[in-house]
Write an enzyme that holds these catalytic residues in place. Structure first.
Site, PDB file in Angstrom:
ATOM      1  CE  LYS A 113      -5.973 -10.158   8.288  1.00  0.00           C
ATOM      2  NZ  LYS A 113      -6.197  -9.363   8.779  1.00  0.00           N
TER       3      LYS A 113
ATOM      4  CD  GLU B  88      -2.729  -9.139   3.223  1.00  0.00           C
ATOM      5  OE1 GLU B  88      -4.626  -8.805   2.830  1.00  0.00           O
ATOM      6  OE2 GLU B  88      -3.091  -8.428   4.011  1.00  0.00           O
TER       7      GLU B  88
ATOM      8  NE  ARG C  95      -2.034  -1.114   3.661  1.00  0.00           N
ATOM      9  CZ  ARG C  95      -1.620  -0.112   4.666  1.00  0.00           C
ATOM     10  NH1 ARG C  95      -1.201   0.494   4.598  1.00  0.00           N
ATOM     11  NH2 ARG C  95      -2.190  -0.594   5.681  1.00  0.00           N
TER      12      ARG C  95
END
Length: 471
Positions: free
Chosen positions: A250, A322, A324
């Site tokens: 991120k 991640e 899901r």
């Protein structure tokens, strides 16, 4: 705090509530100074102090005020005035309030005491703080007090755990808390470590956990009622205690907010506390797939192909999708191993839902019209609103993979919250009443008690109300 049905001759502290309409009727009974400085508008507060007492005039706004708006006003009053209030018997004057409205006012007063880190040093939590209200019987007041404290306990736990910094809520610390919670409320506690997850085939969950320095903690909490033939509700809460994005790293600018990526789990924890405190006549099976999403030499990689619990294969295109992955195994495990009337998962899942709705509502997906409408009504009632989005099969085309049954993201730059929901639908094992709530925009944001973004408690009242009224 105690609620008491009586009125003494004198009080050192009085809460006097008014809508604008009620104030118009009553203002002639007060001096011109008060009449000119207070109008009853929502969140307006006027303090009238004399030698004998302090009277807080609290404005509720329009006469057609919703119950949740009364709670909001009480929360704001509590947040801004709690340090100045006395731990003393306090008279509430509001003849126009009905039982439910008074309940919302009391809930708001208690919930407004929250600050991080939480403590019970504020007057509302002091046994010397009594609220005297003549309009309701003592039995009804006792019920209102019990419900308000139970809900506040659940919401406080939700906010507290979401607000904790990453190093104070790693999987070991959180698991220790959940064990103690299970013991306190007589919940059945089960947790699978990495070895047990491997034996069970929980590989989608393990793919995220394999990069972690902490062992797996695929956790199941079961609340059982003594009521025979009670319905059973299945809940799944995304529980990524910190999300770096993994190898698909991120942007670091706002990464500190990723301590909030367990908002689904904290909502479930809060609802479980409420159900246990109130001894609700329902069974609850809750799965919290606890892990972080870390970077290490063992972390899963884009292009990995993972075989999930239900046997479907998943091509990983982005390790920052991640949530899901862990929800997929949680949903199929719950659906395959437990019989539930409802199956609901909550997750701070996608930036897509944030861009779509901001902090106004959560995104709702459901394969059942009755459940969808129930959640929408409950959201409107509690002001934890949801908006329904489609689960059309055309969206499934975007997660077809050349090397696996599914891929974990679409390569298209739109509709990711719908893509994620369509992905999760492949793991509910044909459960007839399933709903997915993407609460990324509403679980963590601007609050009245913090300077920076913080936990809102979203989901606790929604689930608590749903569970309490689902028969």
């Amino acid at each position: 705090m105690k609620l008491i049905n009586k009125k003494n001759k004198s009080y050192s502290q009085i809460f006097q509530l008014f809508t604008e309409e009620e104030w118009t009727k009553s203002s002639k009974n007060y001096n011109k100074n008060i009449a000119s400085l207070f109008s009853g508008k929502k969140n307006e507060v006027f303090v009238n102090a004399n030698e004998e007492s302090i009277i807080y005039f609290i404005g509720l706004g329009k006469s057609d005020i919703q119950n949740f708006e009364i709670q909001q006003t009480a929360v704001k009053f509590s947040q801004t005035r709690k340090e100045k209030l006395q731990a003393a018997p306090t008279l509430v004057l509001a003849d126009f309030l009905n039982e439910k409205q008074f309940e919302e006012f009391i809930k708001g007063l208690l919930m407004g005491t929250y600050s991080y880190p939480f403590d019970k040093s504020h007057p509302f939590w002091n046994t010397k703080f009594e609220i005297h209200f003549e309009n309701l019987s003592q039995k009804k007041l006792d019920t209102i007090g019990t419900k308000a404290e139970a809900l506040t306990a659940g919401q406080t736990a939700c906010q507290e755990w979401l607000n904790k910094p990453a190093n104070l809520k790693n999987p070991v610390i959180l698991s220790s808390y959940l064990k103690a919670l299970a013991k306190k409320y007589d919940l059945k506690y089960t947790a699978f470590n990495r070895k047990k997850c491997e034996e069970s085939g929980l590989n989608a969950y393990l793919s995220v956990n394999q990069g972690s320095a902490y062992d797996a903690a695929f956790t199941i909490l079961e609340y059982k009622t003594s009521v025979k033939n009670a319905k059973t509700i299945g809940l799944v809460g995304k529980c990524v205690v910190f999300d770096t994005g993994g190898v698909s790293l991120k942007n670091p600018d706002n990464m500190h907010y990723m301590k909030s990526d367990m908002g689904g789990a904290t909502a479930v924890i809060g609802a479980l506390i409420y159900a246990a405190e109130m001894k609700l006549p329902v069974n609850i099976i809750a799965i919290l797939p606890i892990t972080d999403n870390a970077i290490s030499e063992k972390a899963f990689l884009p292009s990995d192909v993972i075989t999930a619990y239900n046997g479907k294969t998943i091509e990983v295109l982005n390790t920052d999708a991640e949530g899901r992955m862990i929800l997929a195994d949680s949903l199929s495990y719950l659906a395959k191993n437990y019989k539930t009337e409802l199956l609901i998962d909550l997750a701070t899942l996608t930036g897509s839902s944030v861009r779509m709705f901001g902090d106004t509502c959560g995104a709702l997906f459901s394969n059942n019209e009755e459940l969808k409408n129930l959640l929408i009504r409950t959201g409107d009632k509690t002001n934890q609103r949801l908006w329904n989005l489609p689960l059309w099969d055309i969206w499934k085309d975007d997660i077809q993979s050349d090397v696996a049954d599914l891929k974990n993201i679409s390569m298209k730059p739109f509709g990711d919250c719908i893509i994620a929901a369509k992905f999760l639908e492949q793991f509910i094992e044909n459960h007839p009443k399933w709903a997915h709530l993407d609460i990324a925009g509403v679980a963590f944001g601007n609050t009245g008690y913090a300077k920076e973004k913080a936990a809102t408690g979203f989901g606790v009242q929604l689930l608590a109300d749903l569970i309490e009224n689902y028969h």
